[in-house]
Design an enzyme around this catalytic site. Structure first.
Site, PDB file in Angstrom:
ATOM      1  N   GLU A   1     -11.346 -53.088  -7.600  1.00 23.94           N
ATOM      2  CA  GLU A   1     -11.131 -54.569  -7.141  1.00 23.94           C
ATOM      3  C   GLU A   1      -9.811 -54.854  -6.376  1.00 23.94           C
ATOM      4  OE1 GLU A   1     -13.285 -56.637  -6.850  1.00 23.94           O
ATOM      5  OE2 GLU A   1     -12.453 -58.659  -6.567  1.00 23.94           O
TER       6      GLU A   1
ATOM      7  N   THR B   1     -22.479 -65.224   4.997  1.00 26.54           N
ATOM      8  CA  THR B   1     -21.444 -64.368   4.173  1.00 26.54           C
ATOM      9  C   THR B   1     -22.000 -63.814   3.075  1.00 26.54           C
ATOM     10  OG1 THR B   1     -19.000 -64.230   3.284  1.00 26.54           O
ATOM     11  CG2 THR B   1     -20.462 -66.255   2.909  1.00 26.54           C
TER      12      THR B   1
END
Ligand SMILES: *[C@@H]1O[C@H](CO)[C@@H](O)[C@H](O)[C@H]1NC(C)=O
Ligand SMILES: *[C@@H]1O[C@H](CO)[C@@H](O)[C@H](O)[C@H]1NC(C)=O
Ligand SMILES: *[C@@H]1O[C@H](CO)[C@@H](O)[C@H](O)[C@H]1NC(C)=O
Length: 448
Positions: free
Chosen positions: A245, A349
């Site tokens: 991440e 998106t």
């Protein structure tokens, strides 16, 4: 069951649920697709409209910027937080715009546009935006921003709104914002964060959400920049097996707590776009590596699970909806692109396809059939991929005398134009050609 206590985050509900309903409605009502068995009576559109109506009270603020949270049953709750993100205000126009076009009710598009314009008016003199803001006062809360969490889809929607609706205004906004990003956040193939007021670097971090950026660059024909960033992201993927991440570029280590990989799609998404643009089989190999990693580390009996810690590959009992909506979809499309070759779609998106239709578009002829428009149509040459690339490059001087920097421009690594290798050189703003390093150690466009 979907929304405990009816409380939702508008932006998430917009991109995941409203976008899903709008896109599915468009696919279901396209009789040539034969995706729907039996009669389709706009059931999905009714659901979309019902949901869209429930978003509207959130926009009832002095600034027009929407609250982040809303209760689908009761509206904005008492003492609701007034803090929201840039993407929370700037990534609504595709879905809400489409809903207005389909229902003839202008309220959704107007609300999303008003919020977007207000957000736009809040940019700094460097044309940068922050990450979080207050919807009541219209003041920034977090001044540091980048292209990752909290901002990413704001940039994406400026460009995609231009593709879907054809309004020049969206293009001008995107162009200006994109140039500022390349100027202040980019460092070689990496992107760091910077303070919107000073342009000074704040955090030197790679976040896995940033990996969508090369895909966006493909849409404007900026293949060189997309390729170099994508390679670095893939390098990190290979090193850890999946993409962590957060990775601290300055310390060259994984962030101590954000070590997870929740099956995010961004690298697969960019790989798909780059393959469509270049047809370079190397991207297929990247896709294979991603698929193999997912099977090796995340596959369990009942499906695929998020990785809790990429250093141990420990899993957790969770699968986000974007795994199916995006990760699997983009990987599928990488290996079988017949769906995108037959039609011209903009992917939201969240990976929901919306067809580019003349009825919604300011520029397309009325008789336009939705093909032959997209960046991806059998055009291997990078520069011709995007209908927009023509507008980006070269740099332009407008009638007003204002000089517009070209969006393909990548400055040389050193401001004095000195270099050791070609890698230190950028892309020329006038020709959009890659500069190279001379024997004397200067970047330039050397024509031999
Ligand atoms: C809202 O805030 C006020 C003042 O702090 C408080 O008296 C009230 O109980 C709060 N309402 C709710 C629903 O939490
Ligand atoms: C991408 O970068 C690699 C390595 O620098 C290079 O070999 C390749 O040709 C590039 N591809 C494109 C499409 O620019
Ligand atoms: C798309 O373009 C090709 C080549 O320019 C043309 O042959 C074809 O008829 C076009 N298709 C549509 C649906 O307009």
């Amino acid at each position: 069951m979907l929304f405990p206590n009816n409380l939702i985050v508008i932006i998430q509900c917009n991109i995941r649920v409203l976008g899903g309903l709008v896109s599915a409605h468009l696919l279901a009502s396209d009789s040539s697709k034969k995706l729907f068995q039996g009669t389709y009576n706009n059931q999905l559109l009714f659901l979309a409209e019902d949901l869209g109506k429930r978003f509207l009270p959130a926009f009832n603020t002095p600034t027009g910027l929407p609250y982040a949270w809303i209760n689908l049953k009761y509206g904005v709750m008492e003492n609701e937080t007034t803090e929201t993100s840039t993407s929370g205000c700037g990534s609504l126009i595709l879905e809400m715009g489409a809903l207005s076009k389909m229902t003839g009710d202008p309220r959704y598009e107007s609300a999303a546009l008003r919020a977007l314009r207000k957000l736009w008016s809040m940019q700094s003199s460097l044309r940068l935006f922050g990450t979080t803001l207050d919807v009541e006062s219209g003041e920034w809360i977090e001044f540091s921003s980048g292209i990752g969490a909290g901002v990413d889809s704001f940039y994406e929607y400026l460009l995609k709104a231009y593709i879907l609706f054809g309004k020049e205004d969206f293009w001008r906004m995107f162009h200006s914002a994109y140039v500022a990003v390349q100027k202040y956040f980019r460092h070689g193939p990496w992107y760091h964060e910077a303070d919107m007021r000073t342009g000074k670097a704040t955090y030197w971090q790679l976040t896995s959400l940033q990996a969508f950026w090369p895909g966006l660059q493909v849409l404007i024909g900026d293949i060189t920049a997309a390729n170099s960033s994508h390679r670095e992201f893939f390098h990190v993927w290979k090193r850890f097996g999946v993409l962590p991440e957060r990775y601290l570029l300055d310390h060259r280590m994984i962030h101590p707590t954000e070590k997870y990989y929740p099956l995010r799609p961004e690298l697969a998404e960019s790989t798909f776009y780059l393959y469509q643009a270049t047809k370079d089989p190397w991207y297929i190999e990247v896709g294979e590596t991603i698929v193999n990693s997912l099977n090796r580390y995340t596959k369990i009996e009942s499906g695929f699970a998020s990785v809790k810690d990429v250093t141990t590959m420990q899993l957790e009992d969770h699968q986000h909806s974007f795994f199916l909506a995006e990760t699997c979809k983009y990987l599928y499309l990488l290996f079988d692109d017949s769906f995108v070759l037959e039609n011209n779609y903009v992917f939201t998106t969240e990976g929901h396809p919306l067809p580019v239709l003349s009825a919604w578009h300011e520029k397309l002829p009325e008789t336009y059939i939705p093909t032959n428009w997209t960046f991806m149509k059998r055009q291997p040459a990078a520069r011709r991929i995007s209908s927009m690339s023509l507008q980006v490059c070269p740099a332009m001087t407008l009638n007003s005398g204002q000089h517009v920097e070209s969006a393909c421009h990548i400055p040389d690594v050193r401001s004095d134009y000195r270099c050791l290798t070609d890698e230190d050189c950028g892309v020329d703003s006038t020709t959009c050609r890659r500069r190279s390093c001379s024997i004397a150690g200067y970047c330039g466009l050397w024509i031999f």
